[in-house]
Design an enzyme around this catalytic site. Structure first.
Site, mmCIF file in Angstrom:
data_model
loop_
_atom_site.group_PDB
_atom_site.id
_atom_site.type_symbol
_atom_site.label_atom_id
_atom_site.label_comp_id
_atom_site.label_asym_id
_atom_site.label_seq_id
_atom_site.Cartn_x
_atom_site.Cartn_y
_atom_site.Cartn_z
ATOM 1 N N ASN A 86 -3.116 5.396 4.307
ATOM 2 C CA ASN A 86 -4.106 4.387 4.643
ATOM 3 C C ASN A 86 -3.766 3.917 5.857
ATOM 4 O OD1 ASN A 86 -5.159 1.909 4.587
ATOM 5 N ND2 ASN A 86 -3.519 0.905 3.164
ATOM 6 N N TRP A 87 -5.108 3.910 6.796
ATOM 7 C CA TRP A 87 -4.791 3.571 8.284
ATOM 8 C C TRP A 87 -4.985 2.138 8.329
ATOM 9 C CZ3 TRP A 87 -8.431 8.041 10.809
ATOM 10 C CH2 TRP A 87 -7.728 9.243 10.617
ATOM 11 N N LYS A 88 -5.502 1.598 7.592
ATOM 12 C CA LYS A 88 -5.767 0.064 7.499
ATOM 13 C C LYS A 88 -6.871 -0.113 8.809
ATOM 14 C CE LYS A 88 -1.320 -0.871 5.500
ATOM 15 N NZ LYS A 88 -0.133 -1.741 5.190
ATOM 16 N N HIS A 124 -5.375 -3.048 -2.921
ATOM 17 C CA HIS A 124 -4.347 -2.897 -2.022
ATOM 18 C C HIS A 124 -3.735 -4.374 -1.919
ATOM 19 C CE1 HIS A 124 -1.838 -2.848 1.475
ATOM 20 N NE2 HIS A 124 -1.942 -1.546 1.289
ATOM 21 N N GLU A 170 -2.805 -6.171 0.321
ATOM 22 C CA GLU A 170 -3.675 -7.109 1.548
ATOM 23 C C GLU A 170 -4.872 -7.429 1.071
ATOM 24 O OE1 GLU A 170 -3.007 -4.239 4.674
ATOM 25 O OE2 GLU A 170 -0.915 -4.430 4.225
ATOM 26 N N GLU A 179 2.848 -0.236 -5.114
ATOM 27 C CA GLU A 179 3.329 -0.708 -3.804
ATOM 28 C C GLU A 179 4.322 -1.971 -3.859
ATOM 29 O OE1 GLU A 179 1.080 1.465 -0.590
ATOM 30 O OE2 GLU A 179 -0.051 -0.227 -1.238
ATOM 31 N N GLY A 229 5.162 -2.278 5.153
ATOM 32 C CA GLY A 229 5.198 -2.705 6.542
ATOM 33 C C GLY A 229 6.376 -3.186 7.027
ATOM 34 N N SER A 243 6.616 1.523 3.291
ATOM 35 C CA SER A 243 7.763 2.229 4.354
ATOM 36 C C SER A 243 7.968 3.624 4.005
ATOM 37 C CB SER A 243 9.037 1.125 4.480
ATOM 38 O OG SER A 243 8.473 -0.173 4.878
ATOM 39 N N GLY A 261 1.109 3.741 4.998
ATOM 40 C CA GLY A 261 0.497 2.983 5.984
ATOM 41 C C GLY A 261 1.016 3.409 7.396
ATOM 42 N N GLY A 262 2.060 2.686 7.973
ATOM 43 C CA GLY A 262 2.399 2.936 9.422
ATOM 44 C C GLY A 262 2.391 4.434 9.722
HETATM 45 P P1 PGA Z 1 3.644 1.238 5.029
HETATM 46 O O1 PGA Z 1 2.256 0.364 4.261
HETATM 47 O O2 PGA Z 1 3.882 2.501 4.800
HETATM 48 O O3 PGA Z 1 3.379 0.686 6.475
HETATM 49 O O4 PGA Z 1 4.664 0.234 4.369
HETATM 50 C C1 PGA Z 1 1.896 1.141 2.809
HETATM 51 C C2 PGA Z 1 0.760 0.675 2.474
HETATM 52 O O5 PGA Z 1 0.407 -0.560 2.628
HETATM 53 O O6 PGA Z 1 -0.308 1.378 1.801
#
Ligand code: PGA
Length: 252
Positions: free
Chosen positions: A9-11, A95, A97, A167, A173, A212, A233-234
């Site tokens: 997930n590149w956000k 998600h 966010e 999640e 993150g 993470s 994500g990251g």
């Molecule tokens: P992260 O993000 O791997 O940076 O913790 C995961 C996500 O939001 O899907």
């Protein structure tokens, strides 16, 4: 045996040149293992070009969210048919966010989930508790409510082709990963909740862990019996980091 899915997930990150370099790097290092599936979810403006770049490869394409509406006066929104048109097969819905920053309620998430299923794409439904909720021992209640909203709207049959991603909000993150056992406990709870309505669907549903995940903790997580991969994500923003997770998955 279920597949292992490693989804990036590149956000809201990247640009044309950087994204195309990232995809090229992933394509060059795809594990030669039928069980391991890799998926990328770029921001909307890059879906079409990414679809062209990965055409003919085994790399899968998803979107980060979608409108529950099919067309019309919804400025700024993107429909399922548009996602299909540019070559998306998967859509992340709910998600954390989206839930916390954009006010998406569990009912709104369920409506998006239904739109994805009705449109013939595969939803990746995110669920997860905040740190306060975990500390108050409300994890199962919160996740139960998030999943229940979807089950009530689409029925268990609606989950037959779906993916669920656990999640924990406190792990996204932050560098704070749930331990394999903490994650496994919640994954088992999710699978049992689906199994209470249909054991076959529950057994086949991929349940990803997100929060993470990195190359050095992926194997421990993915080797748990109810963890079928990760939503990353990251570590999905650099081909080497993402491929390290895929390699860890292939080693299980
Ligand atoms: P992260 O993000 O791997 O940076 O913790 C995961 C996500 O939001 O899907």
């Amino acid at each position: 045996m279920r597949d292992i899915l490693v989804a990036g997930n590149w956000k809201m990150n990247g640009d044309s040149a950087g994204n195309s370099e990232l995809v090229a790097g992933i394509l060059a290092g795809m594990p030669d293992n039928e069980r391991i599936k890799l998926l990328v979810c770029p921001p909307f403006p890059y879906l079409g070009s990414t679809a062209q770049q990965l055409a003919g490869s085994k790399l899968l394409l998803g979107a980060q969210t979608v409108s529950e509406h099919s067309a019309g006066a919804f400025t700024g929104e993107t429909s399922i048919s548009m996602l299909k048109d540019v070559g998306c097969e998967f859509v992340v819905v709910g998600h954390s966010e989206r839930r916390s920053l954009f006010g998406e309620s569990s009912a709104a998430v369920a409506a998006k989930f239904k739109a994805v299923v009705d449109g013939g794409l595969t939803p990746i439904l995110c669920v997860g508790e905040t740190l306060e909720e975990r500390q108050a021992e409300a994890t199962e209640r919160v996740i139960g409510e998030q999943l229940r909203a979807v089950l009530d709207l689409v029925g268990v049959a609606g989950l037959a082709t779906a993916i669920v991603a656990y999640e924990p909000v406190w792990a996204i993150g932050t560098g704070m990963t749930a331990s394999p056992q903490q994650a496994q406990d919640v994954h088992e709870f999710i699978r049992q909740m689906i199994a209470a309505e249909d054991a076959d669907i529950a057994a086949a549903t991929l349940i990803l862990y997100g929060g993470s995940v990195k190359g050095d903790n992926a194997a421990g997580l993915f080797s748990m019996s109810d963890i079928d991969g990760g939503l990353i994500g990251g570590a999905s923003l650099k081909a080497d980091d993402f491929l390290a997770i895929a390699t860890a998955a292939a080693g299980i």
